[in-house]
Design a protein around this motif. Structure first.
Motif, PDB file in Angstrom:
ATOM      1  N   LEU A 183      -6.642   1.600  -4.457  1.00 51.26           N
ATOM      2  CA  LEU A 183      -5.988   0.370  -3.984  1.00 51.26           C
ATOM      3  C   LEU A 183      -4.571   0.244  -4.529  1.00 51.26           C
ATOM      4  O   LEU A 183      -3.646  -0.134  -3.798  1.00 51.26           O
ATOM      5  CB  LEU A 183      -6.811  -0.846  -4.390  1.00 51.26           C
ATOM      6  CG  LEU A 183      -8.033  -1.133  -3.528  1.00 51.26           C
ATOM      7  CD1 LEU A 183      -8.837  -2.272  -4.135  1.00 51.26           C
ATOM      8  CD2 LEU A 183      -7.620  -1.487  -2.110  1.00 51.26           C
ATOM      9  N   LEU A 184      -4.389   0.560  -5.801  1.00 47.09           N
ATOM     10  CA  LEU A 184      -3.049   0.508  -6.377  1.00 47.09           C
ATOM     11  C   LEU A 184      -2.132   1.524  -5.711  1.00 47.09           C
ATOM     12  O   LEU A 184      -0.958   1.235  -5.437  1.00 47.09           O
ATOM     13  CB  LEU A 184      -3.132   0.759  -7.887  1.00 47.09           C
ATOM     14  CG  LEU A 184      -3.757  -0.383  -8.694  1.00 47.09           C
ATOM     15  CD1 LEU A 184      -4.148   0.095 -10.091  1.00 47.09           C
ATOM     16  CD2 LEU A 184      -2.789  -1.561  -8.797  1.00 47.09           C
ATOM     17  N   GLN A 185      -2.657   2.712  -5.419  1.00 46.71           N
ATOM     18  CA  GLN A 185      -1.869   3.715  -4.703  1.00 46.71           C
ATOM     19  C   GLN A 185      -1.510   3.232  -3.299  1.00 46.71           C
ATOM     20  O   GLN A 185      -0.397   3.462  -2.819  1.00 46.71           O
ATOM     21  CB  GLN A 185      -2.645   5.030  -4.623  1.00 46.71           C
ATOM     22  CG  GLN A 185      -2.757   5.769  -5.942  1.00 46.71           C
ATOM     23  CD  GLN A 185      -3.477   7.095  -5.792  1.00 46.71           C
ATOM     24  OE1 GLN A 185      -3.919   7.471  -4.707  1.00 46.71           O
ATOM     25  NE2 GLN A 185      -3.611   7.819  -6.882  1.00 46.71           N
ATOM     26  N   ASP A 186      -2.464   2.547  -2.649  1.00 40.60           N
ATOM     27  CA  ASP A 186      -2.193   2.025  -1.310  1.00 40.60           C
ATOM     28  C   ASP A 186      -1.051   1.012  -1.327  1.00 40.60           C
ATOM     29  O   ASP A 186      -0.214   0.979  -0.415  1.00 40.60           O
ATOM     30  CB  ASP A 186      -3.451   1.371  -0.724  1.00 40.60           C
ATOM     31  CG  ASP A 186      -4.492   2.404  -0.295  1.00 40.60           C
ATOM     32  OD1 ASP A 186      -4.177   3.604  -0.348  1.00 40.60           O
ATOM     33  OD2 ASP A 186      -5.610   2.003   0.075  1.00 40.60           O
ATOM     34  N   ILE A 187      -1.018   0.187  -2.367  1.00 43.36           N
ATOM     35  CA  ILE A 187       0.066  -0.807  -2.474  1.00 43.36           C
ATOM     36  C   ILE A 187       1.408  -0.105  -2.662  1.00 43.36           C
ATOM     37  O   ILE A 187       2.415  -0.469  -2.039  1.00 43.36           O
ATOM     38  CB  ILE A 187      -0.218  -1.777  -3.638  1.00 43.36           C
ATOM     39  CG1 ILE A 187      -1.433  -2.658  -3.298  1.00 43.36           C
ATOM     40  CG2 ILE A 187       1.002  -2.659  -3.929  1.00 43.36           C
ATOM     41  CD1 ILE A 187      -1.965  -3.469  -4.457  1.00 43.36           C
ATOM     42  N   ILE A 188       1.441   0.943  -3.510  1.00 44.61           N
ATOM     43  CA  ILE A 188       2.670   1.726  -3.688  1.00 44.61           C
ATOM     44  C   ILE A 188       3.072   2.371  -2.363  1.00 44.61           C
ATOM     45  O   ILE A 188       4.250   2.390  -1.978  1.00 44.61           O
ATOM     46  CB  ILE A 188       2.479   2.810  -4.767  1.00 44.61           C
ATOM     47  CG1 ILE A 188       2.188   2.163  -6.131  1.00 44.61           C
ATOM     48  CG2 ILE A 188       3.711   3.705  -4.869  1.00 44.61           C
ATOM     49  CD1 ILE A 188       1.758   3.145  -7.210  1.00 44.61           C
ATOM     50  N   ALA A 189       2.077   2.911  -1.634  1.00 48.40           N
ATOM     51  CA  ALA A 189       2.348   3.560  -0.345  1.00 48.40           C
ATOM     52  C   ALA A 189       2.944   2.583   0.662  1.00 48.40           C
ATOM     53  O   ALA A 189       3.844   2.942   1.440  1.00 48.40           O
ATOM     54  CB  ALA A 189       1.066   4.177   0.213  1.00 48.40           C
ATOM     55  N   ILE A 190       2.455   1.358   0.665  1.00 46.70           N
ATOM     56  CA  ILE A 190       2.992   0.340   1.584  1.00 46.70           C
ATOM     57  C   ILE A 190       4.464   0.091   1.285  1.00 46.70           C
ATOM     58  O   ILE A 190       5.293  -0.013   2.202  1.00 46.70           O
ATOM     59  CB  ILE A 190       2.179  -0.968   1.468  1.00 46.70           C
ATOM     60  CG1 ILE A 190       0.781  -0.772   2.062  1.00 46.70           C
ATOM     61  CG2 ILE A 190       2.883  -2.118   2.204  1.00 46.70           C
ATOM     62  CD1 ILE A 190      -0.198  -1.838   1.649  1.00 46.70           C
ATOM     63  N   MET A 191       4.823   0.013   0.003  1.00 45.03           N
ATOM     64  CA  MET A 191       6.218  -0.181  -0.373  1.00 45.03           C
ATOM     65  C   MET A 191       7.084   0.995   0.090  1.00 45.03           C
ATOM     66  O   MET A 191       8.205   0.818   0.564  1.00 45.03           O
ATOM     67  CB  MET A 191       6.338  -0.348  -1.899  1.00 45.03           C
ATOM     68  CG  MET A 191       5.615  -1.572  -2.436  1.00 45.03           C
ATOM     69  SD  MET A 191       6.172  -3.107  -1.642  1.00 45.03           S
ATOM     70  CE  MET A 191       4.942  -4.267  -2.214  1.00 45.03           C
ATOM     71  N   VAL A 192       6.539   2.215  -0.040  1.00 39.89           N
ATOM     72  CA  VAL A 192       7.261   3.408   0.416  1.00 39.89           C
ATOM     73  C   VAL A 192       7.489   3.353   1.932  1.00 39.89           C
ATOM     74  O   VAL A 192       8.591   3.633   2.420  1.00 39.89           O
ATOM     75  CB  VAL A 192       6.486   4.691   0.042  1.00 39.89           C
ATOM     76  CG1 VAL A 192       7.092   5.912   0.737  1.00 39.89           C
ATOM     77  CG2 VAL A 192       6.487   4.886  -1.462  1.00 39.89           C
ATOM     78  N   PHE A 220      10.963  -7.063   1.709  1.00 43.45           N
ATOM     79  CA  PHE A 220      10.185  -6.833   0.493  1.00 43.45           C
ATOM     80  C   PHE A 220       9.701  -8.150  -0.104  1.00 43.45           C
ATOM     81  O   PHE A 220       8.572  -8.258  -0.570  1.00 43.45           O
ATOM     82  CB  PHE A 220      11.032  -6.077  -0.536  1.00 43.45           C
ATOM     83  CG  PHE A 220      11.377  -4.682  -0.110  1.00 43.45           C
ATOM     84  CD1 PHE A 220      10.457  -3.648  -0.229  1.00 43.45           C
ATOM     85  CD2 PHE A 220      12.619  -4.393   0.427  1.00 43.45           C
ATOM     86  CE1 PHE A 220      10.766  -2.359   0.168  1.00 43.45           C
ATOM     87  CE2 PHE A 220      12.943  -3.102   0.827  1.00 43.45           C
ATOM     88  CZ  PHE A 220      12.018  -2.090   0.699  1.00 43.45           C
ATOM     89  N   VAL A 221      10.597  -9.138  -0.105  1.00 45.38           N
ATOM     90  CA  VAL A 221      10.243 -10.446  -0.647  1.00 45.38           C
ATOM     91  C   VAL A 221       9.096 -11.057   0.153  1.00 45.38           C
ATOM     92  O   VAL A 221       8.126 -11.580  -0.397  1.00 45.38           O
ATOM     93  CB  VAL A 221      11.463 -11.388  -0.639  1.00 45.38           C
ATOM     94  CG1 VAL A 221      11.085 -12.772  -1.163  1.00 45.38           C
ATOM     95  CG2 VAL A 221      12.595 -10.798  -1.473  1.00 45.38           C
ATOM     96  N   LYS A 222       9.204 -10.942   1.492  1.00 43.05           N
ATOM     97  CA  LYS A 222       8.157 -11.485   2.367  1.00 43.05           C
ATOM     98  C   LYS A 222       6.817 -10.804   2.091  1.00 43.05           C
ATOM     99  O   LYS A 222       5.763 -11.453   2.061  1.00 43.05           O
ATOM    100  CB  LYS A 222       8.541 -11.288   3.834  1.00 43.05           C
ATOM    101  CG  LYS A 222       9.709 -12.148   4.293  1.00 43.05           C
ATOM    102  CD  LYS A 222      10.100 -11.795   5.731  1.00 43.05           C
ATOM    103  CE  LYS A 222      11.342 -12.565   6.164  1.00 43.05           C
ATOM    104  NZ  LYS A 222      11.816 -12.152   7.508  1.00 43.05           N
ATOM    105  N   THR A 223       6.854  -9.499   1.878  1.00 45.11           N
ATOM    106  CA  THR A 223       5.619  -8.750   1.630  1.00 45.11           C
ATOM    107  C   THR A 223       4.984  -9.160   0.307  1.00 45.11           C
ATOM    108  O   THR A 223       3.763  -9.340   0.210  1.00 45.11           O
ATOM    109  CB  THR A 223       5.906  -7.230   1.624  1.00 45.11           C
ATOM    110  OG1 THR A 223       6.491  -6.871   2.873  1.00 45.11           O
ATOM    111  CG2 THR A 223       4.642  -6.436   1.424  1.00 45.11           C
ATOM    112  N   ILE A 224       5.824  -9.311  -0.734  1.00 43.15           N
ATOM    113  CA  ILE A 224       5.312  -9.699  -2.051  1.00 43.15           C
ATOM    114  C   ILE A 224       4.676 -11.087  -1.996  1.00 43.15           C
ATOM    115  O   ILE A 224       3.647 -11.352  -2.613  1.00 43.15           O
ATOM    116  CB  ILE A 224       6.451  -9.648  -3.093  1.00 43.15           C
ATOM    117  CG1 ILE A 224       6.876  -8.186  -3.323  1.00 43.15           C
ATOM    118  CG2 ILE A 224       6.012 -10.281  -4.407  1.00 43.15           C
ATOM    119  CD1 ILE A 224       8.160  -8.030  -4.104  1.00 43.15           C
ATOM    120  N   ILE A 225       5.298 -11.990  -1.228  1.00 37.53           N
ATOM    121  CA  ILE A 225       4.751 -13.348  -1.093  1.00 37.53           C
ATOM    122  C   ILE A 225       3.493 -13.339  -0.230  1.00 37.53           C
ATOM    123  O   ILE A 225       2.536 -14.080  -0.481  1.00 37.53           O
ATOM    124  CB  ILE A 225       5.808 -14.297  -0.480  1.00 37.53           C
ATOM    125  CG1 ILE A 225       6.985 -14.463  -1.444  1.00 37.53           C
ATOM    126  CG2 ILE A 225       5.205 -15.666  -0.147  1.00 37.53           C
ATOM    127  CD1 ILE A 225       8.163 -15.200  -0.861  1.00 37.53           C
TER     128      ILE A 225
END
Length: 389
Positions: free
Chosen positions: A154-163, A180-185
């Motif tokens: 799951l943590l890798q998936d979150i990193i992958a989404i950012m990439v 990026f801000v929208k995604t984090i929120i």
């Protein structure tokens, strides 16, 4: 005509899969191998019985969504939060190590700086599909191993989404840092909304109509795909949305009934997914990319278990568990394939670099599957001793 073509494609895929799966079982091979080989044989770069695999790839994506939804149904929120907190440092350090390895190999084989960076990024992740499909339900319920594997993925998936967001931004004419801000929120907002909706709407409906099994089946599918779509609209991945949807329902007594009823549907779409991987690979480029792909695959298969073993021992995990988790995560990811496709479509990398990533993914999918099914408990083991459903 389109309907006939799709029906004919399904006929070829599932009849062919049944034949090759029979041969695979007789010869003690993993079934995943049969599906990928079938795709290579029947796809546009093989005998071309199926010319356009894009539709099948889109349909097969539903299998990944269901896989993550079912995974969420097996995870208690309190355990998940604890495991994510514990595994964060391991996920980040392992990702950085394999990014450097991929970059150095790319440079060594004469790829451009950008191509080498993308190849390094592709090596950062392990396959959610392989990792979870080869993880027995009994391990997930009763052992620490399953929770640790899931937390890292799951943590890798979150990193992958950012990439993927970075690649999308790079390829678009307008760079939007607010994305990026929208995604984090969006992530915590979706989690809160999901749990509130399940508690005050979904579960009361299910309890009221629990005599009608067809209704529960439909509601479960609608909830899974609805959460996937909401997450995608918010800039996250459909898989993350489906997982959140599953976790939100996990504390309900109905969760295991839903999980059991959706498993055949999940397997149907996952066969299409592995078929589409084999079918989308251009065999004509094999001679040009075989050596760098083999080098990358060997490094991934040899070093991922070692790196995870060292990092997990640092957070006080046992030696045996650390090795097992490392071998279960000893491949690159379906996200690596998405990164290759997206980077090619935005002209960041060429076809040769893209196919190196694709070939590495296929090789590590196949070889790591062999390692796991012959050495650790899993649902598709040939040995009765290791088979755990």
């Amino acid at each position: 005509m389109a309907e006939q073509s799709l029906v004919f494609s399904f006929f070829l895929i599932f009849t062919g899969a049944a034949v090759l799966a029979t041969i695979a079982l007789y010869t003690r091979q993993p079934l995943l191998v049969a599906y990928i080989v079938l795709g290579a044989l029947l796809g546009p770069y093989g005998f071309a019985f199926i010319g356009d695999t894009k539709l099948l790839a889109d349909i097969s994506h539903i299998g990944i969504i269901f896989l993550l939804f079912l995974l969420g149904l097996d995870m208690q929120p309190s355990h998940l939060v604890q495991m994510l907190r514990k595994a964060t440092l391991v996920a980040i350090l392992s990702a950085l190590i394999f990014m450097v390895i991929g970059y150095l190999v790319g440079i060594a084989f004469g790829f451009t700086q950008t191509e080498a960076i993308v190849m390094g990024v592709a090596l950062m992740f392990s396959s959610t599909i392989i990792g979870i499909k080869l993880l027995p339900t009994t391990v997930l319920h009763h052992k620490h191993t399953g929770e640790l594997v899931v937390g890292l993925l799951l943590l890798q998936d979150i990193i992958a989404i950012m990439v993927l967001l970075v690649l999308n931004n790079t390829g678009s004419e307008q760079n939007d840092p607010m994305m990026f801000v929208k995604t984090i929120i969006a992530l915590p907002a979706i989690i809160v909304v999901a749990f509130l909706f399940v508690r005050y709407c979904l579960l009361p409906l299910i309890h009221h109509f629990d005599r009608f099994h067809e209704y529960i089946f439909l509601v479960a599918i609608g909830w899974c795909l609805g959460m996937a779509e909401i997450a995608q609209l918010a800039g996250l991945s459909a898989e993350i949305g489906a997982f959140i949807g599953g976790v939100a329902v996990a504390t309900s007594p109905i969760a295991q009934y839903i999980a059991t009823s959706l498993k055949p549907l999940r397997d149907f779409f996952l066969i299409l997914f592995f078929f589409s991987i084999g079918a989308s690979f251009n065999l004509a480029l094999l001679g040009d990319i075989l050596i760098p792909a083999l080098v990358l695959a060997i490094l991934v298969l040899a070093l991922k278990p070692l790196v995870f073993r060292v990092l997990l021992r640092r957070i006080s995990e046992s030696k045996q568990l650390a090795w097992e988790v490392g071998f279960r995560l000893g491949q690159i990811s379906e996200f690596s394939l998405l990164i290759a496709y997206l980077a090619t479509s935005t002209a960041l990398i060429g076809q040769e670099a893209s196919h190196v990533i694709q070939a590495t993914a296929i090789l590590t999918f196949l070889l790591s599957t062999y390692v796991v099914i012959f050495n650790f408990p899993n649902p598709i083991a040939v040995s009765d001793k290791l088979r755990r459903d």
